[in-house]
Design an enzyme around this catalytic site. Structure first.
Site, mmCIF file in Angstrom:
data_model
loop_
_atom_site.group_PDB
_atom_site.id
_atom_site.type_symbol
_atom_site.label_atom_id
_atom_site.label_comp_id
_atom_site.label_asym_id
_atom_site.label_seq_id
_atom_site.Cartn_x
_atom_site.Cartn_y
_atom_site.Cartn_z
ATOM 1 N N VAL A 16 28.729 -29.343 -27.201
ATOM 2 C CA VAL A 16 28.802 -28.269 -26.413
ATOM 3 C C VAL A 16 27.627 -28.199 -25.787
ATOM 4 C CG1 VAL A 16 27.405 -26.013 -26.936
ATOM 5 C CG2 VAL A 16 29.107 -27.298 -29.081
ATOM 6 N N ASP A 34 17.795 -34.529 -26.352
ATOM 7 C CA ASP A 34 18.300 -35.182 -27.594
ATOM 8 C C ASP A 34 17.834 -35.933 -28.058
ATOM 9 O OD1 ASP A 34 21.665 -34.515 -28.365
ATOM 10 O OD2 ASP A 34 20.637 -36.618 -29.083
ATOM 11 N N ARG A 39 22.047 -42.238 -26.948
ATOM 12 C CA ARG A 39 22.580 -41.482 -26.592
ATOM 13 C C ARG A 39 22.293 -40.357 -25.016
ATOM 14 N NH1 ARG A 39 27.807 -38.380 -24.904
ATOM 15 N NH2 ARG A 39 27.476 -35.753 -24.691
ATOM 16 N N THR A 95 24.963 -26.548 -36.994
ATOM 17 C CA THR A 95 24.915 -26.002 -38.441
ATOM 18 C C THR A 95 25.738 -26.180 -39.072
ATOM 19 O OG1 THR A 95 25.925 -24.158 -36.998
ATOM 20 C CG2 THR A 95 23.761 -23.978 -36.741
ATOM 21 N N THR A 130 26.169 -21.749 -34.250
ATOM 22 C CA THR A 130 26.586 -21.471 -35.243
ATOM 23 C C THR A 130 26.269 -20.711 -35.783
ATOM 24 O OG1 THR A 130 29.113 -21.721 -33.826
ATOM 25 C CG2 THR A 130 29.011 -19.918 -36.108
ATOM 26 N N CYS A 270 33.754 -26.389 -36.650
ATOM 27 C CA CYS A 270 33.470 -24.790 -36.101
ATOM 28 C C CYS A 270 34.336 -24.015 -37.347
ATOM 29 C CB CYS A 270 34.165 -23.894 -34.775
ATOM 30 S SG CYS A 270 32.964 -24.517 -33.881
ATOM 31 N N ARG A 341 33.850 -35.354 -36.500
ATOM 32 C CA ARG A 341 33.269 -34.000 -37.643
ATOM 33 C C ARG A 341 34.119 -33.731 -37.921
ATOM 34 N NH1 ARG A 341 29.513 -31.262 -33.394
ATOM 35 N NH2 ARG A 341 31.568 -31.196 -32.681
#
Length: 434
Positions: A16, A34, A39, A95, A130, A270, A341
């Protein structure tokens, strides 16, 4: 509205955060933060292993030191101090839920503490993660206040603009998806909306409050989850009736208002997670959500159901189950994407293993080290490495485009089972499909 004084920090550079930070970096001086130093090193070299941003595009925006950011540009860092002169902070951390499917707000709390360390008077903190309605103001704001010594809506302000990224989707990219925005005061709502309008070509929708924006996001994925649960239940029913589910859906889809959902595994960060956030909040206020949780239970059980159906097909062909070998095609949570994930393909694999079946997993999109770390599986990433013609069963769990080009016959024994979860292979070449 003059936005020339805005310097943006994006906290969390995953699926995202990175695409968003890159787009902001084209218009504003932007810092991407981050805690994953590996990364950061990759991004500074212009490499995105998530494949959400093309490397050449990334290199055109990324600068090699914070002093190189003038009117625009993106500097990626793991140092909190590099965000000290930013005045708009956008939080895009995950989240997740725990093993009991309860919301885990730790990433949000930790990132709020990080932001608070550099928060100043007049700054704006925007959350994209979210959450259930109320998290931004009831959970995150107190952390910002406690760790900064500043007062909410006097010294600093917040906004909420839920992410709508679809990992792996090269058509509906971040700038082409309409953005819901909101702010803690009417004036700040206007500023937040104006900031996003600078990069979102699809436009924005300004919600009347932060809680409305939070609720809108969480029901988007809950609605999709319930619709998929419905067709998954239809698949179970039609399987018992000897009817092909996809043929039924094709026929029903000729009506203009029939929703085009298909049965399948519901994973990812999600759809398979967000309904639990809404359910948690509902229970806190004394309401037990029936449809939402029923849909979750049904979808969470689809992996075990598929494995059981595969075993039934093998038994019908007199295949000795406990000495059999099955090839699982796909471990990512969706097609043409490296994201593993919350992949529900693992449920099929684990259930097959309870029958003492040996399971090989082939996925050219997934990362070997990540799969080994997350699931303890030694991944096969090339077609050449497969033990061809040795499999008693082949299960297609993810609809990668490359699987359409596979020599199906060359993967299986003469009397083996082919099961297509995604319905992408020709019906006459498989034994069953979901």
């Amino acid at each position: 509205m003059n936005l020339s004084d805005k310097k943006i920090a994006v906290i969390g550079l995953g699926y995202v955060g990175l695409p968003l930070a890159v787009e902001f970096g084209k218009k504003f001086p932007t810092v991407g933060f981050d805690i994953n130093t590996v990364r950061i090193d990759q991004l500074q070299k212009g490499e995105d292993v998530t494949l959400e941003v093309e490397n050449e595009y990334l290199k055109s925006v990324v600068v090699d030191n914070p002093m190189a950011i003038n009117n625009r540009g993106l500097y990626c860092t793991s140092s909190i101090g590099d965000m000290s002169d930013c005045n708009v902070f956008i939080v895009t951390v995950p989240t997740p839920t725990d093993k009991y499917n309860r919301p885990v707000l730790t990433p949000l709390v930790k990132s709020s503490e990080t932001v608070a360390a550099v928060l100043k008077k007049g700054d704006i903190v925007i959350y994209e993660s979210t959450v259930y309605p109320g998290v931004t103001e009831d959970e995150c704001v107190p952390v910002l206040e406690a760790n900064s010594g500043l007062k909410y809506n006097e010294d600093f302000f917040v906004g909420y603009s839920p992410e709508r990224i679809n990992p792996g989707d090269k058509e509906h990219t971040v700038t082409k998806i309409l953005k819901v925005t909101s702010g803690s005061t009417p004036e700040i709502a206007d500023v937040v909306d104006a900031i996003y309008r600078e990069v979102i070509i699809a436009g924005t929708h300004k919600a009347p409050s932060i809680k409305v924006a939070e609720a809108a996001k969480v029901i988007e994925n809950s609605q999709r989850d319930i619709n998929i649960a419905f067709v998954n239940e239809l698949s179970k029913i039609f399987n018992r009736l000897g009817i092909d589910t996809l043929e039924v859906l094709e026929a029903a889809g000729t009506k203009w208002n029939f929703l085009p959902f298909k049965p399948g595994l519901v994973g990812g960060h999600c759809i398979g997670v967000d309904p639990y956030y809404l359910a948690q909040k509902a229970q806190e206020v004394g309401y037990h959500p029936e449809i939402i949780l029923a849909g979750r239970r049904l979808n969470d059980g689809m992996g075990a159901y598929v494995a059981t159906e595969v075993v039934k097909c093998m038994l019908k062909k007199d295949i000795a189950i406990t000495s059999s070998k099955v090839l699982m095609l796909g471990i990512t949570f969706k097609e043409n994407c490296p994201d593993i994930r919350n992949s529900r393909a693992i449920d099929i694999i684990n259930e097959l293993k309870t029958y003492d079946i040996q399971v090989d997993v082939f996925d050219p999109w997934a990362n070997e080290e990540e799969v080994k770390h997350e699931y303890g599986i030694d991944l096969i990433t090339s077609f050449e490495a497969l033990d061809k013609a040795s499999y008693d069963g082949v299960v297609l769990g993810v609809a990668h485009n490359s699987y359409l080009e596979l020599d199906i016959a060359g993967l299986r024994k003469e009397n083996s089972v082919m099961y297509d979860v995604k319905g992408i292979w020709p019906k006459d070449q498989i034994d069953a499909r979901l």
